[in-house]
Design a protein around this motif. Structure first.
Motif, mmCIF file in Angstrom:
data_model
loop_
_atom_site.group_PDB
_atom_site.id
_atom_site.type_symbol
_atom_site.label_atom_id
_atom_site.label_comp_id
_atom_site.label_asym_id
_atom_site.label_seq_id
_atom_site.Cartn_x
_atom_site.Cartn_y
_atom_site.Cartn_z
ATOM 1 N N LYS A 1 0.824 -1.206 0.000
ATOM 2 C CA LYS A 1 0.000 0.000 0.000
ATOM 3 C C LYS A 1 0.859 1.257 0.000
ATOM 4 O O LYS A 1 1.928 1.299 0.584
ATOM 5 N N ARG A 2 0.318 2.270 -0.623
ATOM 6 C CA ARG A 2 0.954 3.583 -0.600
ATOM 7 C C ARG A 2 0.162 4.440 0.393
ATOM 8 O O ARG A 2 -1.027 4.699 0.193
ATOM 9 N N ILE A 3 0.832 4.858 1.475
ATOM 10 C CA ILE A 3 0.180 5.569 2.574
ATOM 11 C C ILE A 3 0.573 7.042 2.533
ATOM 12 O O ILE A 3 1.756 7.383 2.469
ATOM 13 N N GLY A 4 -0.419 7.910 2.614
ATOM 14 C CA GLY A 4 -0.168 9.346 2.760
ATOM 15 C C GLY A 4 -0.246 9.685 4.241
ATOM 16 O O GLY A 4 -1.308 9.545 4.852
ATOM 17 N N ILE A 5 0.862 10.079 4.835
ATOM 18 C CA ILE A 5 0.913 10.403 6.260
ATOM 19 C C ILE A 5 0.978 11.914 6.409
ATOM 20 O O ILE A 5 1.910 12.557 5.910
ATOM 21 N N ILE A 6 -0.024 12.466 7.099
ATOM 22 C CA ILE A 6 -0.105 13.916 7.271
ATOM 23 C C ILE A 6 -0.540 14.244 8.693
ATOM 24 O O ILE A 6 -1.000 13.376 9.442
ATOM 25 N N SER A 7 -0.416 15.507 9.052
ATOM 26 C CA SER A 7 -0.953 16.007 10.316
ATOM 27 C C SER A 7 -1.084 17.521 10.218
ATOM 28 O O SER A 7 -0.634 18.142 9.254
ATOM 29 N N ASP A 8 -1.720 18.091 11.227
ATOM 30 C CA ASP A 8 -1.795 19.543 11.385
ATOM 31 C C ASP A 8 -2.353 20.271 10.168
ATOM 32 O O ASP A 8 -1.816 21.294 9.755
ATOM 33 N N THR A 9 -3.449 19.763 9.625
ATOM 34 C CA THR A 9 -4.093 20.470 8.520
ATOM 35 C C THR A 9 -4.874 21.692 9.025
ATOM 36 O O THR A 9 -5.100 22.618 8.254
ATOM 37 N N HIS A 10 -5.282 21.679 10.283
ATOM 38 C CA HIS A 10 -5.933 22.834 10.927
ATOM 39 C C HIS A 10 -7.028 23.444 10.056
ATOM 40 O O HIS A 10 -7.111 24.663 9.903
ATOM 41 N N GLY A 11 -7.857 22.578 9.466
ATOM 42 C CA GLY A 11 -9.001 23.063 8.700
ATOM 43 C C GLY A 11 -8.714 23.399 7.251
ATOM 44 O O GLY A 11 -9.581 23.919 6.566
ATOM 45 N N ASP B 1 -3.221 4.925 -1.321
ATOM 46 C CA ASP B 1 -4.250 3.920 -1.063
ATOM 47 C C ASP B 1 -4.985 4.189 0.249
ATOM 48 O O ASP B 1 -6.125 3.758 0.415
ATOM 49 N N GLU B 2 -4.307 4.848 1.186
ATOM 50 C CA GLU B 2 -4.892 5.225 2.480
ATOM 51 C C GLU B 2 -4.257 6.519 2.928
ATOM 52 O O GLU B 2 -3.123 6.834 2.552
ATOM 53 N N ILE B 3 -4.993 7.253 3.777
ATOM 54 C CA ILE B 3 -4.466 8.462 4.401
ATOM 55 C C ILE B 3 -4.473 8.248 5.904
ATOM 56 O O ILE B 3 -5.489 7.840 6.474
ATOM 57 N N TRP B 4 -3.335 8.538 6.528
ATOM 58 C CA TRP B 4 -3.223 8.497 7.986
ATOM 59 C C TRP B 4 -2.981 9.927 8.451
ATOM 60 O O TRP B 4 -2.007 10.560 8.056
ATOM 61 N N HIS B 5 -3.873 10.428 9.286
ATOM 62 C CA HIS B 5 -3.775 11.808 9.777
ATOM 63 C C HIS B 5 -3.483 11.761 11.275
ATOM 64 O O HIS B 5 -4.259 11.225 12.050
ATOM 65 N N ALA B 6 -2.371 12.363 11.672
ATOM 66 C CA ALA B 6 -1.893 12.280 13.057
ATOM 67 C C ALA B 6 -2.312 13.469 13.919
ATOM 68 O O ALA B 6 -1.578 13.888 14.803
ATOM 69 N N GLY B 7 -3.485 14.005 13.677
ATOM 70 C CA GLY B 7 -4.054 14.991 14.584
ATOM 71 C C GLY B 7 -4.057 16.425 14.098
ATOM 72 O O GLY B 7 -3.347 16.798 13.178
ATOM 73 N N ASP B 8 -4.908 17.228 14.775
ATOM 74 C CA ASP B 8 -5.167 18.625 14.415
ATOM 75 C C ASP B 8 -5.735 18.723 13.002
ATOM 76 O O ASP B 8 -5.253 19.471 12.153
#
Length: 80
Positions: A2-12, A26-33
């Motif tokens: 799988k190809r994972i998009g790892i992001i965080s802190d998008t703040h809206g 293939d999936e998005i993992w968002h680590a908060g905010d």
């Protein structure tokens, strides 16, 4: 694999730059905010979303996502 998009802190913010960055995952993992349910819904429209809330997230996000998320992906244990 799988190809994972790892992001965080998008703040809206979910803009064209982020959408382009995530277009082939293939999936998005968002680590908060995350910042808003609109962002979470936009991300989930691109690819399946796994997310946790962050310290800046309000009640709606906290009700929808856990503080911590533990799972196994392709034999690897992950903790967000």
């Amino acid at each position: 694999m799988k190809r994972i998009g790892i992001i965080s802190d998008t703040h809206g913010t979910f803009d064209d730059t982020l959408r382009a960055f995530l277009k082939d995952v293939d999936e998005i993992w968002h680590a908060g905010d995350i910042g808003s349910m609109a962002v979470a819904e936009g991300l989930a429209a691109v690819a399946p979303l796994r997310a946790v809330y962050g310290n800046a997230d309000g009640g709606e996000i906290r009700a929808a996502f856990p503080e911590r998320l533990r799972f196994v992906e392709e034999g690897v244990e992950v903790l967000l």
